[in-house]
Write an enzyme that holds these catalytic residues in place. Sequence first.
Site, PDB file in Angstrom:
ATOM      1  N   ILE A 310     -22.630  -6.212  26.528  1.00  0.00           N
ATOM      2  CA  ILE A 310     -22.352  -4.778  26.685  1.00  0.00           C
ATOM      3  C   ILE A 310     -21.390  -4.559  27.838  1.00  0.00           C
ATOM      4  O   ILE A 310     -20.423  -3.799  27.743  1.00  0.00           O
ATOM      5  CB  ILE A 310     -23.665  -3.998  26.933  1.00  0.00           C
ATOM      6  N   GLN A 313     -17.845  -5.473  26.781  1.00  0.00           N
ATOM      7  CA  GLN A 313     -17.264  -4.479  25.901  1.00  0.00           C
ATOM      8  C   GLN A 313     -16.880  -3.218  26.664  1.00  0.00           C
ATOM      9  O   GLN A 313     -15.849  -2.612  26.407  1.00  0.00           O
ATOM     10  CB  GLN A 313     -18.250  -4.123  24.775  1.00  0.00           C
ATOM     11  N   GLU A 314     -17.712  -2.844  27.617  1.00  0.00           N
ATOM     12  CA  GLU A 314     -17.474  -1.599  28.348  1.00  0.00           C
ATOM     13  C   GLU A 314     -16.338  -1.721  29.369  1.00  0.00           C
ATOM     14  O   GLU A 314     -15.529  -0.811  29.514  1.00  0.00           O
ATOM     15  CB  GLU A 314     -18.757  -1.156  29.059  1.00  0.00           C
ATOM     16  N   SER A 315     -16.295  -2.819  30.101  1.00  0.00           N
ATOM     17  CA  SER A 315     -15.342  -2.883  31.218  1.00  0.00           C
ATOM     18  C   SER A 315     -14.618  -4.210  31.363  1.00  0.00           C
ATOM     19  O   SER A 315     -13.817  -4.360  32.283  1.00  0.00           O
ATOM     20  CB  SER A 315     -16.094  -2.624  32.524  1.00  0.00           C
TER      21      SER A 315
END
Length: 486
Positions: A310, A313-315
């Site tokens: 996660i 994917q986010e940063s």
Amino acid sequence: MFAQTVFRKRCATWLLATGLFLMLSSCAEKPSELERIQEEGVLRVITRNSPSTYFQDRNGEAGFEYELVKRFANNLGVELQIETADNIDEIFNRLNRPGGPALAAAGLVASESRLELARFTRSYLDVTTQVVYRSGQRRPTSPQDLIGKRILVLKGSSQAEKLASLQLEYPELRYEESDAVEVVDLLRMVDEGQIDLTLVESNEMSMNQVYFTNIRAGFDVGEQNSLAWIVAKGEDDSLLKAANAFLEQAQQNGTLQRLRERYYGHVDVLGYVGAYAFAKHLQQRLPRYEKAFRDTAKQHGIDWRLLAAIGYQESHWQPEATSKTGVRGLMMLTLRTANAMGVTNRLDPVQSIQGGGKYLVKIHAGLPESIEEPDRTWFALAAYNVGGGHLEDARKLAEAEGLDPNKWLDVKQMLPRLSQKQWYSKTRYGYARGGEPVHFVANIRRYYDILTWVTQPQMEGQQLAKSDLHIPGIYATDLMEELPPL
């Protein structure tokens, strides 16, 4: 006789007093529109449910128009009450209706014909009308190239007005109008080849082009346009003056510039970055944060690699990342979520990871009991991205179509519909960029699979040889359990 005279005198006195009272009452000034709004403490605004105006996502209410008019309401010291219209004509009808909304903030062009329907504020965004075509087709470069094409635009729009004007010069030009679609629908129809061309404003084109890879801008139609707010016709200009003063101040203090940059200044591409880049970041970035992922995951009893996926994917495991909507940190937490999860500094990678893990577990626990693993994890990830309300809308759409609302395979087919007016107009939470959570979940599953492969001990690696891929649940699963393929 005497009694009648006294009675008449009393009646005359009463009538005179009543008349004077009414005269004095009529002389008292009625409160202005602005005074009425401030007394009631509410500014009612009508808008469109679209990505460039107003929508709800995991951050709550959003949109360029929403953020700007919210600041105006704060400036007046009143609460903002948003209403949405199904089409452009309805905006003008409701605005001029007694007891209707006070202001329209709907990304509309101040055209000559509309000046007969309402009054416009000063401009806050300059745009141009663009002809949009599908990549691979011949690029239209002039009005003559519109002849013989399937063209669809919004009913009552300024684009329809421009086509009507062009039709006077080119009688063979044909086009259709529809109030059953929004701009996103039009661009999707061009992208999929359902229509040849459409006309939209340049700000809407730039915002949505990343989601429709086949659309291109052909040429600009007419001169530059100005977007403005709208108030009803009438002599009371108190609200109009207040709005103009606010917009002028917003221009001077940089508010407009910051909002333009946030929503239109750059394109935020979502997608798989490639095995090479991921492998490089595995070596260079993950080691800095692996302990935080492991510690947080252990605290909540979840798989640390899912949490790490996660974060990537986010940063891309960058603790100072900031999105165009103000979401920040390695796990991209909104300010509201961060506060709720006890995060005081979103740019602190350890706090961000802890907050993201706590939030994911909270979402996962809040899902209906009917959703089982591994689907439960996919639903939790989707809600992490788009919000629980929109996810529930998609589940209801799936159920209405005879699909299983508890299966990710079925619900992910419905999520993209949340960006299509014919579907989101029937839902509770309205418009959402429904394609994003589908890509979000798919990407995280890929990253998780790679992380699983490179971090599995030998025994787990032998289990991987049995099944195609290890499917995570948010909570630790028995690695010897037979799991269905992706």
